[in-house]
Design a protein around this motif. Structure first.
Motif, PDB file in Angstrom:
ATOM      1  N   ARG A 105      21.885   7.572  60.088  1.00  8.45           N
ATOM      2  CA  ARG A 105      20.680   7.506  60.923  1.00  8.45           C
ATOM      3  C   ARG A 105      19.455   7.136  60.083  1.00  8.45           C
ATOM      4  O   ARG A 105      18.598   6.357  60.529  1.00  8.45           O
ATOM      5  CB  ARG A 105      20.453   8.842  61.623  1.00  8.45           C
ATOM      6  N   GLY A 152      17.777   3.497  60.615  1.00  8.76           N
ATOM      7  CA  GLY A 152      16.381   3.593  61.048  1.00  8.76           C
ATOM      8  C   GLY A 152      15.459   2.723  60.213  1.00  8.76           C
ATOM      9  O   GLY A 152      14.513   2.102  60.729  1.00  8.76           O
ATOM     10  N   ILE A 180      16.100  -0.966  61.490  1.00  3.85           N
ATOM     11  CA  ILE A 180      15.669  -1.293  62.849  1.00  3.85           C
ATOM     12  C   ILE A 180      14.197  -0.977  63.074  1.00  3.85           C
ATOM     13  O   ILE A 180      13.480  -1.710  63.770  1.00  3.85           O
ATOM     14  CB  ILE A 180      16.550  -0.538  63.870  1.00  3.85           C
ATOM     15  N   GLY A 240      22.629   0.105  66.579  1.00  4.56           N
ATOM     16  CA  GLY A 240      21.945   1.356  66.314  1.00  4.56           C
ATOM     17  C   GLY A 240      22.889   2.395  65.733  1.00  4.56           C
ATOM     18  O   GLY A 240      24.115   2.236  65.752  1.00  4.56           O
TER      19      GLY A 240
END
Length: 360
Positions: A157, A161, A164, A340
């Motif tokens: 994550r 992160g 993106i 994602g």
């Protein structure tokens, strides 16, 4: 006016068969997807939601829901195509597929078209057609390794992160070393490309030393800072950190994505990072180098400059790498990260579910 959604109820046998189609190793991906659609629809989930979960079109969900309600499991199989009637029925095809997936021939690790044809009493061309239709390739084998990092989810994550949604007033750099790059020269001169004749080279070669490329890939622009060293220690990594520091605007924070190699975590490196607070280090999970974008750039370097190159010295190899860096940075191309963290983790979860049901 929306048409009412057909009710879908599964028998125990149908449910078990659908689950088997989704989990069977190297099953037809089209059939596996259709099976997942029906299993989701059987939970009274709307077509829109099923399509969103599985990443398909709503019309696709509606088509296979209707086909299943009308014809049950047979409705998920491909329609017969025009031409001469088949000489082998569905039951024999199913046995061929099951044998390919679940059994091994005597004295071999995998089936060939000849060995399976002999065992099943069919022609080699029949086996070949069935394998092509269902995407079966027993002769091929790929490798994988799942990370056992206890912080795997948090690290995924964190790094996704950065790709993106990068932080403001900061630059994200994917950093790594390509070590032990060998300067190789063929033992005899290569024969050049000619009309109708491929380039030819000897299979053996002479080694002329190695070098290491330290690289920082700018995630936003695609620019690469590169530095070559003959050794691969914390000392050389510290020097590269200083190079990054000197080439980046002073007013911006720097977020570095690094793997878990020992030279990245020595006391001297940690002390240097403390003295340079604008550097923020993000470590990838163990055995998850695919998260580091610079690895893809290393693959380009290997493919375009190193793999087919012939270098008679380490100096010559380093000159070729520097030339590639200069040419690449004239028109750098950033990589577009599309998945994602939730999608990545869901994909890994599905993969783990598949391998947990496979035979060992």
């Amino acid at each position: 006016m929306a048409w009412p959604m057909p009710r879908l109820l599964l028998t125990v046998e149908e449910n078990n068969q659908l689950i088997e189609w989704t989990r069977r190793h190297k099953t037809s991906q089209a059939l596996a997807l259709r099976s997942r659609i029906i299993l989701a629809c059987a939970q009274d989930v709307a077509n829109d939601e099923v399509a969103r979960r599985l990443g398909v079109n709503k019309k696709t969900v509606g088509k296979w829901r209707s086909r299943f309600v009308e014809r049950r499991l047979d409705g998920l199989l491909d329609e017969p195509r025009p031409g001469a009637p088949r000489k082998i029925d569905d039951a024999r095809i199913e046995r061929l597929i099951a044998t390919t997936l679940n059994e091994r021939p005597r004295g071999a690790t995998h089936w060939s078209t000849r060995t399976l044809a002999s065992q099943a009493g069919v022609s080699q061309s029949t086996v070949n057609r069935v394998w092509r239709a269902f995407g079966l390739q027993p002769h091929r084998s790929e490798t994988f390794k799942l990370s056992t990092d206890p912080l795997f989810i948090d690290k995924v994550r964190d790094i996704v992160g950065l790709y993106i949604n990068p932080p403001l007033n900061a630059i994200v750099l994917s950093v790594d070393e390509k070590s032990q790059i060998q300067a190789l020269d063929r033992t005899q001169p290569m024969l050049p490309l000619a009309p109708g004749v491929a380039e030819r080279r000897t299979h053996d070669y002479k080694r002329h030393g190695t070098t290491t490329l330290f690289a920082a890939f700018n995630v936003a622009t695609g620019n690469v800072i590169g530095e070559l060293h003959r050794r691969h220690r914390a000392k050389e990594f510290l020097q590269f950190l200083r190079t990054i520091d000197a080439n980046m605007p002073d007013e911006l924070d720097l977020h570095l994505i690094l793997d878990n190699y020992g030279t990245h975590k020595t006391p001297s490196v940690k002390a240097w990072l403390v003295r340079h607070p604008r550097f923020h280090v993000h470590f990838t999970p163990t055995s998850a180098s695919w998260l580091n974008q610079v690895e893809r750039w290393f693959a380009l370097l290997t493919q375009k400059q190193i793999k087919r190159g012939s270098h008679r010295s380490t100096v010559e190899l380093e000159r070729a790498i520097r030339d590639y860096l200069d040419i690449y940075n004239e028109d750098p191309q950033p990589l577009i990260w599309t998945k994602g963290a939730d999608e990545i983790l869901a994909s890994i979860a599905r993969f783990c579910e598949r391998i947990s049901d496979s035979a060992h």
